[in-house]
Motif scaffolding. Structure first.
Motif, PDB file in Angstrom:
ATOM      1  N   TYR A   1      -8.577  -3.008   4.795  1.00 24.86           N
ATOM      2  CA  TYR A   1      -7.027  -3.180   4.328  1.00 24.86           C
ATOM      3  C   TYR A   1      -6.357  -3.220   5.764  1.00 24.86           C
ATOM      4  O   TYR A   1      -6.432  -1.986   6.259  1.00 24.86           O
ATOM      5  CB  TYR A   1      -6.938  -2.301   3.490  1.00 24.86           C
TER       6      TYR A   1
ATOM      7  N   ARG B   1      -0.154   1.969  -3.488  1.00 26.27           N
ATOM      8  CA  ARG B   1      -1.552   2.539  -3.367  1.00 26.27           C
ATOM      9  C   ARG B   1      -2.566   1.223  -3.607  1.00 26.27           C
ATOM     10  O   ARG B   1      -3.729   1.582  -4.102  1.00 26.27           O
ATOM     11  CB  ARG B   1      -1.948   3.629  -4.453  1.00 26.27           C
ATOM     12  N   THR B   2      -2.071   0.181  -2.904  1.00 24.89           N
ATOM     13  CA  THR B   2      -3.075  -1.047  -3.007  1.00 24.89           C
ATOM     14  C   THR B   2      -4.464  -0.721  -2.549  1.00 24.89           C
ATOM     15  O   THR B   2      -5.432  -1.040  -3.323  1.00 24.89           O
ATOM     16  CB  THR B   2      -2.389  -2.089  -2.262  1.00 24.89           C
ATOM     17  N   GLN B   3      -4.468  -0.128  -1.324  1.00 26.25           N
ATOM     18  CA  GLN B   3      -5.800   0.155  -0.678  1.00 26.25           C
ATOM     19  C   GLN B   3      -6.688   1.081  -1.530  1.00 26.25           C
ATOM     20  O   GLN B   3      -7.949   0.634  -1.887  1.00 26.25           O
ATOM     21  CB  GLN B   3      -5.469   1.041   0.345  1.00 26.25           C
TER      22      GLN B   3
ATOM     23  N   ASN C   1       0.702  -1.431   0.078  1.00 24.34           N
ATOM     24  CA  ASN C   1       0.058   0.102  -0.042  1.00 24.34           C
ATOM     25  C   ASN C   1       0.971   1.335   0.193  1.00 24.34           C
ATOM     26  O   ASN C   1       0.380   2.244  -0.839  1.00 24.34           O
ATOM     27  CB  ASN C   1      -0.829   0.152   1.194  1.00 24.34           C
TER      28      ASN C   1
ATOM     29  N   THR D   1       0.729  -5.737  -5.633  1.00 23.91           N
ATOM     30  CA  THR D   1      -0.428  -5.210  -5.709  1.00 23.91           C
ATOM     31  C   THR D   1      -1.114  -5.653  -6.881  1.00 23.91           C
ATOM     32  O   THR D   1      -2.433  -5.956  -6.670  1.00 23.91           O
ATOM     33  CB  THR D   1      -0.028  -3.545  -6.009  1.00 23.91           C
TER      34      THR D   1
END
Length: 230
Positions: A65, A49-51, A45, A200
């Motif tokens: 998350y 920016r996975t979230q 994340n 990701t």
């Protein structure tokens, strides 16, 4: 720390081997995806920016998350450092996951090399989660010959134990992590920036798979009306 995100309702985007045509284009009503992991989940994340990218797919109405450094699967009393206790805390707070992406085990192979311990920990978390779709990523920790050997043992144990749970499956992170020389960080535990992007992408692929499973579970078939002759 768990972060709850309301998903933007846009057309689903999928990655990897998931067929975009098979993924629901709108989320199942009330669906919630929980991503439960350790520092690798946190790092994905932070770097990629996975979230927010999971949110933007719109495959779930809500995304929770939760990644924390040094987190283990269970077997300890701490909340933030135990996946089992974190899950219980999240549920106690009113969240009802429809599906779970588990990314735990990397720290457990440091503390133990016993198959029986792995079996107990995996079952502890799976029984806590209950009868909902789960995908569990296998582990790749190779900073020493000991953790490399233990990782392999954990992964074979994970496959065998999850076979007992019809709605669960594993995801082969090892094959991705070893597919290029630049994906592991210098410590051979965490990922490089490009490795976190790869991770990701894996999370996004898994989310698509889980969305499909949730959709298949919640979709009901309305029978055709029957005409009765007078």
């Amino acid at each position: 720390m768990a972060v709850v995100l309301a998903a933007v309702l846009v057309a689903a985007t999928t990655w990897g081997s998931v067929d975009a045509r098979s993924v629901p284009q709108t989320p199942a009503p009330g669906s919630t995806l929980l991503v439960l992991g350790d520092s690798l989940t946190w790092g994905a994340n932070h770097f990629s920016r996975t979230q927010s990218r999971l949110q933007e797919t719109g495959e779930f109405e809500t995304v929770v998350y939760d990644g924390w450094w040094s987190r283990r699967i269970g077997g300890i009393t701490s909340t933030k450092y135990s996946g089992v206790n974190t899950y219980k805390q999240i549920v106690a707070g009113g969240v009802r996951p429809s599906a779970v992406l588990v990314a735990l085990g990397t720290n457990d192979v440091f503390f133990s090399g016993k198959r029986s311990v792995y079996e107990s920990l995996i079952r502890e978390l799976m029984n806590t989660i209950g009868d909902i779709p789960v995908v569990w990523m296998n582990v790749h920790r190779v900073e020493s010959s000991t953790t490399a050997r233990r990782s392999k043992l954990f992964n074979t144990t994970l496959e065998r134990v999850l076979a007992e749970y019809p709605r669960a499956s594993t995801y082969d992170w090892v094959s991705l992590a070893t597919s290029g020389p630049r994906y592991m960080a210098f410590d051979k535990i965490h990922q490089s920036a490009s490795g976190y992007e790869l991770r990701t992408m894996a999370y996004l692929e898994i989310a698509g798979t889980l969305a499909l499973r949730v959709s298949e579970t919640t979709t009901t078939t309305v029978p055709e009306p029957t005409t009765v002759a007078p």
